[in-house]
Design a protein around this motif. Sequence first.
Motif, PDB file in Angstrom:
ATOM      1  N   ALA A 139      29.837  37.887 -35.677  1.00 30.28           N
ATOM      2  CA  ALA A 139      29.147  36.947 -36.556  1.00 30.28           C
ATOM      3  C   ALA A 139      30.162  36.260 -37.459  1.00 30.28           C
ATOM      4  O   ALA A 139      30.918  36.920 -38.172  1.00 30.28           O
ATOM      5  CB  ALA A 139      28.105  37.672 -37.392  1.00 30.28           C
TER       6      ALA A 139
ATOM      7  N   ALA B 297      34.742  28.399 -36.119  1.00 37.34           N
ATOM      8  CA  ALA B 297      33.902  28.851 -37.227  1.00 37.34           C
ATOM      9  C   ALA B 297      34.800  29.140 -38.424  1.00 37.34           C
ATOM     10  O   ALA B 297      35.826  29.808 -38.291  1.00 37.34           O
ATOM     11  CB  ALA B 297      33.121  30.097 -36.841  1.00 37.34           C
TER      12      ALA B 297
ATOM     13  N   ARG C 113      24.470  29.349 -29.786  1.00 34.66           N
ATOM     14  CA  ARG C 113      24.948  29.283 -31.171  1.00 34.66           C
ATOM     15  C   ARG C 113      23.720  29.065 -32.033  1.00 34.66           C
ATOM     16  O   ARG C 113      23.012  28.068 -31.914  1.00 34.66           O
ATOM     17  CB  ARG C 113      25.937  28.131 -31.308  1.00 34.66           C
ATOM     18  CG  ARG C 113      26.415  27.867 -32.700  1.00 34.66           C
ATOM     19  CD  ARG C 113      27.454  26.754 -32.695  1.00 34.66           C
ATOM     20  NE  ARG C 113      26.929  25.484 -32.266  1.00 34.66           N
ATOM     21  CZ  ARG C 113      26.718  24.446 -33.063  1.00 34.66           C
ATOM     22  NH1 ARG C 113      26.970  24.529 -34.344  1.00 34.66           N
ATOM     23  NH2 ARG C 113      26.254  23.319 -32.579  1.00 34.66           N
TER      24      ARG C 113
ATOM     25  N   ALA D  36      31.702  34.185 -40.620  1.00 34.50           N
ATOM     26  CA  ALA D  36      31.389  34.129 -42.045  1.00 34.50           C
ATOM     27  C   ALA D  36      30.716  32.800 -42.391  1.00 34.50           C
ATOM     28  O   ALA D  36      29.929  32.727 -43.320  1.00 34.50           O
ATOM     29  CB  ALA D  36      32.671  34.299 -42.861  1.00 34.50           C
ATOM     30  N   GLN D  37      31.029  31.757 -41.622  1.00 36.06           N
ATOM     31  CA  GLN D  37      30.408  30.441 -41.789  1.00 36.06           C
ATOM     32  C   GLN D  37      29.821  30.029 -40.452  1.00 36.06           C
ATOM     33  O   GLN D  37      30.199  30.549 -39.410  1.00 36.06           O
ATOM     34  CB  GLN D  37      31.446  29.419 -42.239  1.00 36.06           C
ATOM     35  CG  GLN D  37      32.063  29.730 -43.578  1.00 36.06           C
ATOM     36  CD  GLN D  37      33.119  28.694 -43.948  1.00 36.06           C
ATOM     37  OE1 GLN D  37      33.269  27.676 -43.298  1.00 36.06           O
ATOM     38  NE2 GLN D  37      33.852  28.975 -45.006  1.00 36.06           N
ATOM     39  N   ALA D  38      28.900  29.092 -40.488  1.00 35.89           N
ATOM     40  CA  ALA D  38      28.262  28.619 -39.259  1.00 35.89           C
ATOM     41  C   ALA D  38      29.311  28.078 -38.287  1.00 35.89           C
ATOM     42  O   ALA D  38      30.265  27.424 -38.683  1.00 35.89           O
ATOM     43  CB  ALA D  38      27.247  27.538 -39.584  1.00 35.89           C
TER      44      ALA D  38
ATOM     45  N   THR E 285      26.308  39.876 -28.420  1.00 36.80           N
ATOM     46  CA  THR E 285      26.530  39.076 -29.613  1.00 36.80           C
ATOM     47  C   THR E 285      28.019  38.976 -29.883  1.00 36.80           C
ATOM     48  O   THR E 285      28.732  39.989 -29.847  1.00 36.80           O
ATOM     49  CB  THR E 285      25.821  39.712 -30.825  1.00 36.80           C
ATOM     50  OG1 THR E 285      24.437  39.824 -30.522  1.00 36.80           O
ATOM     51  CG2 THR E 285      25.994  38.852 -32.064  1.00 36.80           C
TER      52      THR E 285
ATOM     53  N   LEU F 156      21.956  29.762 -36.201  1.00 35.18           N
ATOM     54  CA  LEU F 156      22.394  29.632 -37.586  1.00 35.18           C
ATOM     55  C   LEU F 156      23.250  30.817 -38.044  1.00 35.18           C
ATOM     56  O   LEU F 156      24.280  30.633 -38.674  1.00 35.18           O
ATOM     57  CB  LEU F 156      21.171  29.483 -38.505  1.00 35.18           C
ATOM     58  CG  LEU F 156      21.477  29.253 -39.974  1.00 35.18           C
ATOM     59  CD1 LEU F 156      22.268  27.954 -40.149  1.00 35.18           C
ATOM     60  CD2 LEU F 156      20.198  29.186 -40.774  1.00 35.18           C
ATOM     61  N   LYS F 157      22.842  32.038 -37.702  1.00 32.05           N
ATOM     62  CA  LYS F 157      23.541  33.205 -38.217  1.00 32.05           C
ATOM     63  C   LYS F 157      24.239  34.056 -37.160  1.00 32.05           C
ATOM     64  O   LYS F 157      24.767  35.116 -37.471  1.00 32.05           O
ATOM     65  CB  LYS F 157      22.573  34.082 -39.000  1.00 32.05           C
ATOM     66  CG  LYS F 157      22.043  33.373 -40.235  1.00 32.05           C
ATOM     67  CD  LYS F 157      21.202  34.278 -41.073  1.00 32.05           C
ATOM     68  CE  LYS F 157      20.711  33.512 -42.286  1.00 32.05           C
ATOM     69  NZ  LYS F 157      19.995  34.338 -43.215  1.00 32.05           N
ATOM     70  N   GLU F 158      24.211  33.613 -35.900  1.00 31.02           N
ATOM     71  CA  GLU F 158      24.897  34.385 -34.877  1.00 31.02           C
ATOM     72  C   GLU F 158      25.248  33.520 -33.680  1.00 31.02           C
ATOM     73  O   GLU F 158      24.714  32.432 -33.502  1.00 31.02           O
ATOM     74  CB  GLU F 158      24.058  35.580 -34.430  1.00 31.02           C
ATOM     75  CG  GLU F 158      22.848  35.213 -33.615  1.00 31.02           C
ATOM     76  CD  GLU F 158      22.112  36.434 -33.076  1.00 31.02           C
ATOM     77  OE1 GLU F 158      22.414  37.573 -33.480  1.00 31.02           O
ATOM     78  OE2 GLU F 158      21.228  36.241 -32.240  1.00 31.02           O
TER      79      GLU F 158
END
Length: 186
Positions: free
Chosen positions: A34, A55, A13, A36-38, A31, A15-17
Amino acid sequence: MAAPPEHTQFAYRALKEMGVWDAPPASAARTLAAPAQAAKALKYSANGRFLAWAAGDEVRVADAQTLAPVATIARAGVVDVRFSPKGTYVVTWERFSKPADGSAGHNLLVWDAASGAARGGFVHRTFSEDALQWTDDERHCAKLFPGEVRFYAPGALDAAALTLRVDGAASFSVSPGRAPSVAVFV
C-alpha cells in the motif's frame, strides 16, 4: 527448471490499495504494498515481464508474475510511467515546472528497468502518450522538437544520433516492424 506457465493477470489501482488479480484457474488476488500516497500510474511492459507503478516519491518496477521487486527509482512527482517495447527501459513523466533559477529541468526521463539506473532525459512540457517513441528493437527512440524529429540511441540520450528536419512538424509516428519508417505530420 521450467518457466512457470503464463496466465491472464489484471492489475488494479484503487484509492487506498493496488493489487493484481490472477484470472482462473488461479483466481487469486494479491495486494501490492500500500503506497503512502495514491498511485498515479500502474503499467505493464508490452511483453508482460514487468509491472511498474508511481506512488509518492518513487517508482517501483516488479516482476509481473511473482511481484518480486526488480528496481526502485527515487523520484517524486511522477505522473505517468511507460515501458519501451521490450521492457528494457522505463520512461517517467512529471509535470513541467520551471525552477526559480530559470533553468529547465528534465521531466521526461528514461531509466533502465532492471536496475533503475538513469539513462537520460528531456524537457517535455505537456503530457502525451507518444512523447518518446521507440523502434521495436529498441535500437532508437525518437522525440519531436520544433521543426524536427530527433533520433537517439538509448545509451546516448545526451546527443541526437540523427535529426530529421521538417518545417511545421506537428506530430510523428514510428512504424512497427524490423525496418521501421517514420511518418511526420505537418
